[in-house]
Design an enzyme around this catalytic site. Structure first.
Site, PDB file in Angstrom:
ATOM      1  N   ALA A 229       6.925  -4.822 -37.024  1.00  0.00           N
ATOM      2  CA  ALA A 229       8.654  -5.981 -37.432  1.00  0.00           C
ATOM      3  C   ALA A 229       9.662  -5.401 -37.314  1.00  0.00           C
ATOM      4  CB  ALA A 229       7.528  -6.976 -38.528  1.00  0.00           C
ATOM      5  N   TYR A 231      13.682  -4.368 -38.430  1.00  0.00           N
ATOM      6  CA  TYR A 231      14.661  -4.615 -39.160  1.00  0.00           C
ATOM      7  C   TYR A 231      15.201  -6.034 -39.570  1.00  0.00           C
ATOM      8  CZ  TYR A 231      13.272   0.937 -39.936  1.00  0.00           C
ATOM      9  OH  TYR A 231      13.207   1.886 -40.800  1.00  0.00           O
ATOM     10  N   SER A 262       5.344  -3.741 -40.828  1.00  0.00           N
ATOM     11  CA  SER A 262       6.438  -3.530 -40.754  1.00  0.00           C
ATOM     12  C   SER A 262       7.404  -2.151 -40.200  1.00  0.00           C
ATOM     13  CB  SER A 262       7.144  -3.734 -41.975  1.00  0.00           C
ATOM     14  OG  SER A 262       6.668  -2.612 -43.051  1.00  0.00           O
ATOM     15  N   ASP A 263       8.389  -1.993 -39.985  1.00  0.00           N
ATOM     16  CA  ASP A 263       9.341  -1.175 -39.638  1.00  0.00           C
ATOM     17  C   ASP A 263       9.030  -0.509 -41.276  1.00  0.00           C
ATOM     18  OD1 ASP A 263      11.457   0.164 -37.274  1.00  0.00           O
ATOM     19  OD2 ASP A 263      10.547   0.593 -39.018  1.00  0.00           O
ATOM     20  N   TRP A 264       9.522   1.027 -40.989  1.00  0.00           N
ATOM     21  CA  TRP A 264       9.539   1.285 -42.109  1.00  0.00           C
ATOM     22  C   TRP A 264      10.806   1.307 -43.171  1.00  0.00           C
ATOM     23  CZ3 TRP A 264       6.172   2.339 -39.160  1.00  0.00           C
ATOM     24  CH2 TRP A 264       5.120   3.499 -39.265  1.00  0.00           C
TER      25      TRP A 264
END
Ligand code: GLC
Length: 723
Positions: A229, A231, A262-264
């Site tokens: 997903a 940002y 998720s993205d980081w």
């Protein structure tokens, strides 16, 4: 003299690499035999379940040691397995964690070769497996909408059909090695400006006809096991907590059954995130003291235990997430342990990197200069600091610690040996705010004047160093300031051309630059992208005719930024953090062709050292769809590859549609004088468009024009069909 590091390693070293770099926290016990993931779930405590739905180090998510369930180990990136960032890697050991540095996404896309999409995936998956990685964080398939986007180089194209075809092969290539992909960044993360906070708006047709197709294909055809997903916000909701994106569309419509990460640090809050289809919150830390992150403090961390115990969140919600994770673990052999072992920088992997580089190079312009004849040259001047620059380690998370990287200068010197004297002057300085340097330009002009021919190698860079905060131009976390060549290159190129008109300009970049200052005076221009570990060898081979260029632009090169639809019909975001896709469907060539704006070089454009004739087009509508056949003949002096492109135009639609849209392509290789038949069968999807009022795809009866050519603007044959 060879620049290649030998590809063998004493097996002992490789064994250490595999052991140290990729090992995982050894479970307290071997994974127990279990009937099903459901039965495994049933043995877990609530805390153990919650431990699995968030990161527990920069590139791992939690396991359950008590049950022998290991962590999931992840690694970037889309064009090479990144060097170690996990806590397992102790730099003191000096363990080698280099890898095969593949050509970047836009280079792969410029090949228009679906098989190479698979081959690149297979190399990535094999090397990820060898390094003990369970998930490779790629492919990056965001649509290339704005030339300024810093990460365009990591992505593929402006066109949803080309995006889909390459994504599918790539995903299958990786996953056939027993490693999962993470198709990213879902969705519309097409600028780096304030990427964690911008909100992207677009109409429903644009979402479904341009931005969703790549993810649909990766999930439904490629069977991607994970999705990342993005940002940004999408229509007001952060992607990582969007019920519309994650539940309604990804799982409900596309039928996705894998896991969503998720993205980081892309998760901002526990609610509604914990209630929607996000399965793992990844990140490095949430602002705790750097280097001492508290992963339990994540939004989907220990707080969730209390929410479930307090009855605020139903445990079944957590169970769904854990089951998605366990299913992916099962699919990539984590429990059975029978994943293919993988391999590491083998000659085969190197050969894939070279083949992609060979086929990615796009000959934009050639007025009887190329190929250069080494027999007719005594001195070749190589000018431009990029000729001697390595790119692998830059650009952000997609960085690669390459086993080796052959620069353009090395590639030319390797090829020409003692036959031709190769001189080199940088001509410009790669440094912040560096401008044209008259002394360096004079030196370059003198070198050009003294040579029989000149190869100028310039373009952009990923960063001044390989450090994150030194990123520049083609890189993560920032966008380009404009489309201009930096470091005073325009003045330099003009001076070099004046000193020696027999100059070919080679551009290393992820996408277009503004060439107006020198293009009219330049007899030959080559787009070389960032060509991976053997990019320099491929460039030399193309310039001297050992390889006949066959690359085709996967995105439109505008003459200037203002003529790009993201700037002509929409605007770059400001402090309002709104990216409003007011250009709608008219991304890339869809805009240039529909608004009759002349680009510098068109989508699908790429010249060859030979020529191809298109003939005998036949179009017939039948039960199996619309059958299109034609004949391609190599009418020139040398063998070559041609990408035959088929575009469909809806001659009469009740809603606006782009003048033409890519709906099929095929790459053929032909000897001089040879010809072959090419055929396509177009299904309803090639003629349909998404009709918001009907809430679905609609094939509106009427006339359609089938256009087949060598680029979106070099249509060779066309015909109409009534449906
Ligand atoms: C980065 C990137 C993503 C990458 C991840 C892990 O911020 O957006 O593409 O895979 O974090 O490095």
């Amino acid at each position: 003299m060879s620049f290649r590091r030998s590809s063998w390693f004493p097996l002992a070293i490789l064994a250490v690499v595999a052991l140290v770099a990729g090992c995982r926290a050894a479970p307290e016990q071997a994974v127990p035999e279990f009937e099903s993931v459901e039965s495994l779930l049933a043995q877990m405590t609530l805390q153990e379940k919650v431990d699995m739905i968030h990161a527990n180090s920069s590139f791992t998510s939690g396991g359950v040691p008590r049950l022998g369930i290991p962590e999931i180990v992840m690694s970037d990136g889309p064009h090479g397995v990144r060097h170690e960032h996990t806590r397992y890697y102790d730099k003191a050991t000096g363990v080698e964690d280099a890898s095969t540095y593949l050509p970047v996404g836009t280079a792969l896309a410029a090949t228009w070769n679906e098989e190479l999409g698979y081959d690149i995936g297979a190399v990535l998956g094999s090397e990820a497996a060898y390094r003990g990685k369970d998930i490779i964080l790629g492919p990056g398939i965001n649509i290339i909408r704005d030339p300024l986007n810093g990460r365009n180089f990591e992505y593929l194209t402006e066109d949803p059909y080309l995006n889909s075809r390459l994504a599918v092969g790539y995903v299958q290539g990786v996953q056939d090695q027993g490693v999962a992909t993470s198709v990213k960044h879902y969705i519309a993360n097409s600028l780096e400006y304030e990427r964690r906070f911008v909100n992207v708006e677009m109409d429903e047709r644009t979402f479904r006809e341009i931005y969703l197709p790549g993810f649909r294909a990766a999930v439904q055809e490629g069977e991607a096991l994970t999705v990342m997903a993005a940002y940004n916000k999408f229509r007001g909701d952060w992607c990582a907590q969007s019920a519309f994106l994650l539940d309604d569309v990804l799982r409900g419509e596309l039928g996705f059954e894998g896991l969503v990460m998720s993205d980081w640090n892309a998760v901002h809050e526990t609610f509604p995130t914990v209630l929607v289809g996000l399965d793992i919150e990844m990140g490095t830390d949430l602002g705790q003291e750097w280097g001492k992150p508290d992963y339990g403090a994540f939004h989907m961390g220990d707080v969730v235990v209390g929410l479930v115990e307090g009855g605020t969140v139903d445990e079944a919600v957590i169970d769904r997430k854990v089951l998605n994770i366990l299913r992916v673990m099962e699919a990539i052999h984590i429990f059975s342990g029978d994943r293919p072992p993988g391999a590491y920088n083998t000659p085969e992997h190197q050969a894939v990197a070279r083949k992609v580089a060979d086929q990615s190079i796009v000959l934009l312009k050639n007025e009887a200069l190329l190929p250069l004849d080494r027999g007719g040259l005594e001195t070749l001047a190589v000018i431009g600091a990029n000729a001697d620059r390595k790119h692998a380690g830059g650009g952000g998370s997609s960085q690669v610690k390459a086993f080796y990287e052959v620069t353009a200068l090395e590639g030319l010197r390797n090829l020409l040996g003692d036959d031709v004297e190769v001189t080199y002057v940088p001509g410009y300085t790669v440094a912040r705010e560096a401008a044209a340097d008259p002394a360096m330009i004079r030196e370059a002009a003198a070198a050009a004047a003294a040579a029989d021919a000149v190869v100028y190698v310039g373009g952009l860079i990923h960063g001044y160093t390989d450090e994150w905060d030194d990123n520049a131009y083609d890189a993560e976390v920032l966008d380009k300031p404009d489309m201009m060549l930096p470091f005073g290159q325009d003045a330099l190129i003009q001076a070099v051309l004046e000193a020696n008109p027999r100059t070919v300009v080679v551009l290393q970049s992820g996408g277009p630059v503004d060439m107006r200052a020198w293009e009219p005076d330049t007899p030959a221009i080559v787009q070389a992208w960032y060509g991976g570990m053997d990019g320099g060898s491929a460039l030399a081979a193309v310039l001297f005719g050992d390889v006949n260029p066959s690359g085709k632009l996967p995105m439109t090169f505008p003459r200037r930024l203002e003529e790009s639809p993201a700037h002509a019909l929409a605007s770059y975001p400001d402090e309002n953090l709104l990216i409003d896709h007011t250009e709608g469907l008219f991304v890339g060539y869809r805009y240039f062709d529909s608004h009759d704006v002349e680009p510098a070089f068109a989508f699908g454009h790429g010249l060859s050292y030979t020529s191809f004739d298109y003939s005998d087009l036949e179009v017939s509508a039948g039960d199996a769809g619309v059958e299109v056949t034609l004949r391609i003949t190599n009418t020139g002096p040398v063998a070559g590859g041609e990408v035959v492109q088929l575009y469909v135009g809806d001659d009469e639609s009740s809603l606006p549609r782009p003048a033409k849209e890519l709906k099929a392509f095929d790459r053929v290789e032909l000897e001089p004088g040879a010809s072959t038949s090419v055929s396509f069968v177009l299904g309803d999807d090639a003629f349909s468009y998404y009709h918001p009022d009907r809430g679905g795809w609609f094939l509106e009866p009427g006339s359609f024009t089938i256009q087949v050519g060598s680029s979106s603007r070099d249509i060779r044959v066309r015909d109409r069909v009534e449906l």
